[in-house]
Design an enzyme around this catalytic site. Sequence first.
Site, PDB file in Angstrom:
ATOM      1  N   ASN A   9     -17.289 -39.110  -3.253  1.00  0.00           N
ATOM      2  CA  ASN A   9     -17.690 -40.420  -2.742  1.00  0.00           C
ATOM      3  C   ASN A   9     -18.114 -41.282  -3.935  1.00  0.00           C
ATOM      4  O   ASN A   9     -19.200 -41.113  -4.462  1.00  0.00           O
ATOM      5  CB  ASN A   9     -18.850 -40.235  -1.746  1.00  0.00           C
ATOM      6  CG  ASN A   9     -19.364 -41.553  -1.203  1.00  0.00           C
ATOM      7  OD1 ASN A   9     -18.774 -42.613  -1.439  1.00  0.00           O
ATOM      8  ND2 ASN A   9     -20.461 -41.493  -0.460  1.00  0.00           N
ATOM      9  N   TRP A  10     -17.238 -42.181  -4.320  1.00  0.00           N
ATOM     10  CA  TRP A  10     -17.509 -42.987  -5.521  1.00  0.00           C
ATOM     11  C   TRP A  10     -18.399 -44.184  -5.210  1.00  0.00           C
ATOM     12  O   TRP A  10     -18.759 -44.941  -6.103  1.00  0.00           O
ATOM     13  CB  TRP A  10     -16.191 -43.417  -6.177  1.00  0.00           C
ATOM     14  CG  TRP A  10     -15.418 -42.256  -6.741  1.00  0.00           C
ATOM     15  CD1 TRP A  10     -15.886 -40.979  -6.907  1.00  0.00           C
ATOM     16  CD2 TRP A  10     -14.077 -42.248  -7.220  1.00  0.00           C
ATOM     17  NE1 TRP A  10     -14.916 -40.177  -7.453  1.00  0.00           N
ATOM     18  CE2 TRP A  10     -13.783 -40.948  -7.656  1.00  0.00           C
ATOM     19  CE3 TRP A  10     -13.077 -43.224  -7.313  1.00  0.00           C
ATOM     20  CZ2 TRP A  10     -12.548 -40.578  -8.191  1.00  0.00           C
ATOM     21  CZ3 TRP A  10     -11.835 -42.867  -7.841  1.00  0.00           C
ATOM     22  CH2 TRP A  10     -11.577 -41.556  -8.276  1.00  0.00           C
ATOM     23  N   LYS A  11     -18.687 -44.383  -3.941  1.00  0.00           N
ATOM     24  CA  LYS A  11     -19.577 -45.477  -3.511  1.00  0.00           C
ATOM     25  C   LYS A  11     -19.109 -46.814  -4.118  1.00  0.00           C
ATOM     26  O   LYS A  11     -17.907 -47.008  -4.292  1.00  0.00           O
ATOM     27  CB  LYS A  11     -21.026 -45.141  -3.849  1.00  0.00           C
ATOM     28  CG  LYS A  11     -21.427 -43.753  -3.321  1.00  0.00           C
ATOM     29  CD  LYS A  11     -22.897 -43.473  -3.315  1.00  0.00           C
ATOM     30  CE  LYS A  11     -23.149 -42.079  -2.782  1.00  0.00           C
ATOM     31  NZ  LYS A  11     -24.561 -41.758  -2.640  1.00  0.00           N
ATOM     32  N   HIS A  94     -22.288 -43.109   6.846  1.00  0.00           N
ATOM     33  CA  HIS A  94     -23.083 -42.674   5.691  1.00  0.00           C
ATOM     34  C   HIS A  94     -24.490 -43.283   5.811  1.00  0.00           C
ATOM     35  O   HIS A  94     -24.639 -44.416   6.275  1.00  0.00           O
ATOM     36  CB  HIS A  94     -22.404 -43.131   4.398  1.00  0.00           C
ATOM     37  CG  HIS A  94     -23.004 -42.500   3.189  1.00  0.00           C
ATOM     38  ND1 HIS A  94     -24.205 -42.913   2.663  1.00  0.00           N
ATOM     39  CD2 HIS A  94     -22.596 -41.461   2.421  1.00  0.00           C
ATOM     40  CE1 HIS A  94     -24.509 -42.154   1.616  1.00  0.00           C
ATOM     41  NE2 HIS A  94     -23.539 -41.255   1.450  1.00  0.00           N
ATOM     42  N   GLU A  96     -26.308 -44.636   3.742  1.00  0.00           N
ATOM     43  CA  GLU A  96     -26.463 -45.921   3.057  1.00  0.00           C
ATOM     44  C   GLU A  96     -25.969 -47.063   3.949  1.00  0.00           C
ATOM     45  O   GLU A  96     -26.507 -48.158   3.921  1.00  0.00           O
ATOM     46  CB  GLU A  96     -25.715 -45.879   1.706  1.00  0.00           C
ATOM     47  CG  GLU A  96     -26.473 -45.011   0.708  1.00  0.00           C
ATOM     48  CD  GLU A  96     -25.610 -44.325  -0.332  1.00  0.00           C
ATOM     49  OE1 GLU A  96     -24.444 -44.697  -0.495  1.00  0.00           O
ATOM     50  OE2 GLU A  96     -26.139 -43.390  -0.978  1.00  0.00           O
ATOM     51  N   GLU A 167     -26.055 -34.526   5.390  1.00  0.00           N
ATOM     52  CA  GLU A 167     -26.589 -35.160   4.182  1.00  0.00           C
ATOM     53  C   GLU A 167     -28.030 -35.599   4.436  1.00  0.00           C
ATOM     54  O   GLU A 167     -28.257 -36.720   4.931  1.00  0.00           O
ATOM     55  CB  GLU A 167     -25.756 -36.389   3.818  1.00  0.00           C
ATOM     56  CG  GLU A 167     -24.332 -36.092   3.447  1.00  0.00           C
ATOM     57  CD  GLU A 167     -23.802 -37.139   2.463  1.00  0.00           C
ATOM     58  OE1 GLU A 167     -23.379 -36.738   1.373  1.00  0.00           O
ATOM     59  OE2 GLU A 167     -23.839 -38.333   2.781  1.00  0.00           O
ATOM     60  N   GLY A 173     -28.853 -38.509  -4.081  1.00  0.00           N
ATOM     61  CA  GLY A 173     -29.175 -39.182  -5.341  1.00  0.00           C
ATOM     62  C   GLY A 173     -30.519 -38.808  -5.934  1.00  0.00           C
ATOM     63  O   GLY A 173     -31.003 -39.469  -6.847  1.00  0.00           O
ATOM     64  N   SER A 214     -27.024 -34.570  -3.695  1.00  0.00           N
ATOM     65  CA  SER A 214     -27.322 -34.021  -5.023  1.00  0.00           C
ATOM     66  C   SER A 214     -26.588 -32.707  -5.320  1.00  0.00           C
ATOM     67  O   SER A 214     -27.131 -31.811  -5.969  1.00  0.00           O
ATOM     68  CB  SER A 214     -28.831 -33.843  -5.213  1.00  0.00           C
ATOM     69  OG  SER A 214     -29.458 -35.109  -5.232  1.00  0.00           O
ATOM     70  N   GLY A 235     -21.555 -37.313  -4.457  1.00  0.00           N
ATOM     71  CA  GLY A 235     -21.663 -38.696  -4.919  1.00  0.00           C
ATOM     72  C   GLY A 235     -21.702 -38.742  -6.434  1.00  0.00           C
ATOM     73  O   GLY A 235     -20.670 -38.694  -7.115  1.00  0.00           O
ATOM     74  N   GLY A 236     -22.901 -38.801  -6.981  1.00  0.00           N
ATOM     75  CA  GLY A 236     -23.106 -38.978  -8.420  1.00  0.00           C
ATOM     76  C   GLY A 236     -22.260 -38.060  -9.296  1.00  0.00           C
ATOM     77  O   GLY A 236     -21.627 -38.516 -10.256  1.00  0.00           O
TER      78      GLY A 236
END
Length: 255
Positions: A9-11, A94, A96, A167, A173, A214, A235-236
Amino acid sequence: MKPITIIANWKMNLTLQESIALAEAVEQRVRTLPERISVLLCPSFTALPSVQALVRTCLLGAQDVFWEERGAYTGEIAPRMLRELGCRAVIIGHSERRAHCGETDAMVRQKVAATIAAGLIPIVCVGETRAERDEGKKEQIVHHQVVEAFSGKLSGTFASPVYIAYEPVWAIGSGNAVEPTEAEQMHALILHALRESFSQEVIDKSFRVLYGGSVDRRNVAGLLAEPHIAGCLVGGASQNVKDFCALLEAVTNIA
Ligand code: PGA
């Protein structure tokens, strides 16, 4: 050995050129992975056509979708538009989007139904906030989110997998993933919650639960060792070549 799905997930982090460069490097690495490991890349909408043009082994997904097929919905993207671009899957609900864009369980449900009807694979995100966890409500919250996402009549077949990503919002994150045993318990709870809407046969055949929050090269193997963790939403650690390839390496080394 179980099949493993890793979703990147590159957001809203990479430009078109950055997305192309990362996809190219990841694609090279993924071509050498054992077949049981599938990797799905979810760039921004603007990078989907370019990334699609250069991946052959990686699959393509989007980060969101609207629930109508066409109409006066300025700024939205319909499932068939994603299909047209070669997307196989889409992230829905998601945290977010729930937090910043007011996405509700009802909206998530409509998106899931439209996605399945269009023959795309939904990746439905659920998870409790820190406050909900501290109040001892995580099971209740996650159960509710799962039931709401799949309630009502779903048309279309479940031939493709349906992913649910557990999640925990507080883990995303943060650098602190959930302990594998705790994630495993929540995954079992999610599969159990699905019984309100589906037969055990459909659940076993079609649903896969992923963990997100994470995930990195150090913790991925421990998480995937749990029986009900079918993969990870990353993600990150998926947003630069070095970290993502190190994570894929760790997945490949799982006995
Ligand atoms: P993270 O993000 O790996 O950076 O915690 C996961 C996600 O939000 O899907």
